[in-house]
Design an enzyme around this catalytic site. Structure first.
Site, PDB file in Angstrom:
ATOM      1  N   GLU A   1      -0.969  32.929  60.184  1.00 12.40           N
ATOM      2  CA  GLU A   1      -1.885  33.477  60.909  1.00 12.40           C
ATOM      3  C   GLU A   1      -3.286  33.624  60.021  1.00 12.40           C
ATOM      4  O   GLU A   1      -4.132  34.421  60.247  1.00 12.40           O
ATOM      5  CB  GLU A   1      -1.959  34.358  61.142  1.00 12.40           C
ATOM      6  CG  GLU A   1      -0.585  34.493  62.284  1.00 12.40           C
ATOM      7  CD  GLU A   1      -0.259  35.259  63.571  1.00 12.40           C
ATOM      8  OE1 GLU A   1      -1.201  36.538  62.987  1.00 12.40           O
ATOM      9  OE2 GLU A   1      -0.213  35.343  65.037  1.00 12.40           O
TER      10      GLU A   1
ATOM     11  N   GLU B   1       5.735  31.376  66.081  1.00 13.56           N
ATOM     12  CA  GLU B   1       5.702  32.835  66.888  1.00 13.56           C
ATOM     13  C   GLU B   1       5.635  32.823  68.974  1.00 13.56           C
ATOM     14  O   GLU B   1       4.724  32.850  69.001  1.00 13.56           O
ATOM     15  CB  GLU B   1       4.868  34.088  66.709  1.00 13.56           C
ATOM     16  CG  GLU B   1       5.484  34.761  65.372  1.00 13.56           C
ATOM     17  CD  GLU B   1       4.547  35.506  64.674  1.00 13.56           C
ATOM     18  OE1 GLU B   1       3.416  36.226  65.525  1.00 13.56           O
ATOM     19  OE2 GLU B   1       4.180  35.365  63.680  1.00 13.56           O
TER      20      GLU B   1
HETATM   21  O1  AHR Z   1       4.719  39.291  65.488  1.00 15.48           O
HETATM   22  C1  AHR Z   1       4.092  40.304  64.964  1.00 15.48           C
HETATM   23  C2  AHR Z   1       2.719  39.945  64.820  1.00 15.48           C
HETATM   24  O2  AHR Z   1       2.247  38.717  65.268  1.00 15.48           O
HETATM   25  C3  AHR Z   1       2.766  39.339  63.322  1.00 15.48           C
HETATM   26  O3  AHR Z   1       2.825  39.868  61.959  1.00 15.48           O
HETATM   27  C4  AHR Z   1       1.780  37.992  63.321  1.00 15.48           C
HETATM   28  O4  AHR Z   1       1.740  37.073  62.751  1.00 15.48           O
HETATM   29  C5  AHR Z   1       1.769  38.168  64.306  1.00 15.48           C
HETATM   30  O5  AHR Z   1      -0.117  38.047  65.326  1.00 15.48           O
END
Ligand code: AHR
Length: 500
Positions: free
Chosen positions: A172, A291
């Site tokens: 990210e 994610e």
């Molecule tokens: O999964 C939780 C968090 O969400 C992770 O660390 C991050 O990559 C995202 O913002």
């Protein structure tokens, strides 16, 4: 009201890459400590890996697990987590404002993966670090021996290389919350240079570049365009991240959100293909949706957690029935683009926005979202068929023409089975469904699994771990013509209809 799904074995979207059923373990909250790793727990093995948790993970058959972050990775020194445990430093962990004891690191993770029957997907730190540390990590992990870093691994007790195939280039990096966040130009360049040297150390690895942190980021999709323009030749996948919530208590709108995911996937594919065209490249880039989940229940509780403790209960969303429905739809969204989505990680696996919850020192149980994840992972392997869906529709706050029926079918030719995954988004009425399986000849029903509840907010907890659980009393029947199925999908339900 009547819905219809038509599929034909010759009209295919693509093969399911089993890695779309991957997950994620971050050094965050109780994912590692008190989650997968808890020395002294009655079920722990000699390495401190919880056996009860591993059994629940094996039940899903998770093919790949991303590690060690997440936001955590952008401040992480991987060297802190290898070698004799007693020499490892305790560090302030800035991403989640905790103390990281480094009792669990790379070697433990690889050992845990082998025992859990999964493969490691390792992220490198491109927040505070760069190509140098990343190439050293690949050398430590994957080079056989005879060099400084590979011999250090051998010295640490790992004669055979860890053989980690899949690597994420940071996490990210567009997010202002990220340690060492970057502009698209800065990231695109560092990603390309890091990729180059990592592949020079081990040409067999594959690399995931960071896409935008979410569909709603102001930089999307320009970020993807710029990053890929700078790194297209060096990387193999671009990542997508997306979380949803029902903060407005509007369940009809909440369940429609997978349509946003469909659009997100479509736009990222279009951006990849634009860069391919621009570069006159023969290479097709694939997507790693590394994610995804529902995440909002724990936000308020997290804001009250005092900083600088070890493994506090962060991001411990307790999932309810409607969350399981949206998770089912999100899985359907990825299957619909099985031709391009080749990896995905439910974020995360244990305790932290996870399908599995534990009590530190106590038991482990399945959250509601465990079930659609497990069903698709176990039965959703094979070839995805083009879904011709006819369904009554509704308008929600953010989406119009939302089909009540969300469905996909997967043909497992080896097993001779077809599985239909279907969500009825209607909150108060059941949905009659006919499934036309015209090209499959005669078949019999194996089972019709249903996840339903009269209460959209019903959840599984330590006290009532099976409040929301699937049953096999679904009413699907083979039609008298023999080439179709008829069923009535209960209101707000997740359905798995299997035929052979
Ligand atoms: O999964 C939780 C968090 O969400 C992770 O660390 C991050 O990559 C995202 O913002």
């Amino acid at each position: 009201m009547q819905a219809k799904l038509i599929v034909d074995k010759d009209f295919t979207i693509g093969e399911v890459d089993k890695r779309i059923y991957g997950s994620f373990i971050e050094h965050l909250g109780r994912a590692v400590y008190g989650g997968i790793y808890e020395p002294g727990h009655p079920s722990a093995d000699e390495q401190g890996f919880r056996g009860d948790v591993m059994e629940l993970i094996r039940g899903i058959d998770v093919p790949i697990v991303r590690y060690p972050g997440g936001n955590f990775v952008s401040g992480y020194n991987w060297e802190d987590g290898v070698g004799p445990v007693e020499l490892r430093p305790r560090r302030l962990e800035l991403a989640w404002r905790t103390v990281e004891p480094n009792l669990f690191g790379l070697g433990e993770f690889v050992d845990w993966c082998r025992k859990a029957g999964t493969a490691p997907m390792m992220a490198v730190n491109l927040g505070t670090r760069g190509p140098e540390e990343a190439r050293q990590l690949v050398e430590y992990s994957n080079h056989p021996s005879g060099t400084y870093w590979s011999d250090l691994r051998v010295q640490h007790g790992y004669k055979a290389p860890h053989a980690i195939k899949t690597w994420c280039l940071g996490n990210e990096m567009d997010g202002p919350w990220q340690i060492g966040a970057k502009t698209a130009e800065e990231y695109g360049r560092i990603a390309a240079e890091t990729a180059k040297v990592m592949k020079w150390v081990d040409p067999s690895i594959e690399l995931v570049a960071c896409g935008s942190s979410a569909l709603g980021m102001p930089t999307f999709p320009e970020w993807e365009r710029t990053v890929l323009d700078l790194s297209y030749n060096e990387v193999d996948y671009i990542s997508l991240h997306q979380y949803y919530g029902n903060r407005d208590k509007d369940s009809a709108n909440f369940l429609a959100q997978s349509m946003g995911m469909d659009a997100f996937i479509g736009s990222v594919i279009a951006t990849c293909d634009y860069i391919q065209a621009k570069k006159r490249s023969k290479k097709k880039l694939h997507l790693s949706f590394d994610e995804w989940n529902v995440w909002y229940h724990s936000n308020e509780a997290d804001s009250r957690i005092e900083p600088w403790s070890v493994a506090p209960p962060q991001l411990e969303d307790v999932y309810n029935h409607e969350d399981a429905l949206l998770v089912g739809s999100m899985l359907i969204s990825m299957l619909k683009r099985a031709d391009r989505v080749k990896m995905a990680c439910m974020a995360q696996l244990v305790n932290v926005i996870a399908p599995i919850m534990t009590e530190t020192g106590g038991g482990a149980w399945k959250q509601t979202i465990y079930y659609p994840y497990m069903h698709t992972s176990i039965f959703g392997r094979g070839t995805v068929l083009v879904p011709l869906v006819e369904s009554p529709k509704y308008d929600a706050k953010d989406y119009t023409d939302v089909p009540y029926l969300d469905a996909i079918a997967v043909h497992n030719a080896e097993a001779g089975e077809v599985t239909v995954f279907a969500v009825n988004r209607h909150l108060s009425e059941s949905l009659p469904l006919s499934v036309d399986l015209r090209s499959f000849g005669s078949f019999r029903l194996i089972e019709h699994i249903v996840l339903e509840s009269d209460d959209l907010k019903a959840a599984n907890t330590k006290a009532a771990p099976d409040r929301v659980a699937p049953h096999t009393r679904g009413n699907a029947v083979v039609e008298s013509s023999g080439s179709g199925l008829a069923a009535s999908l209960g209101k707000a339900s997740w359905n798995v209809i299997r035929v052979k």
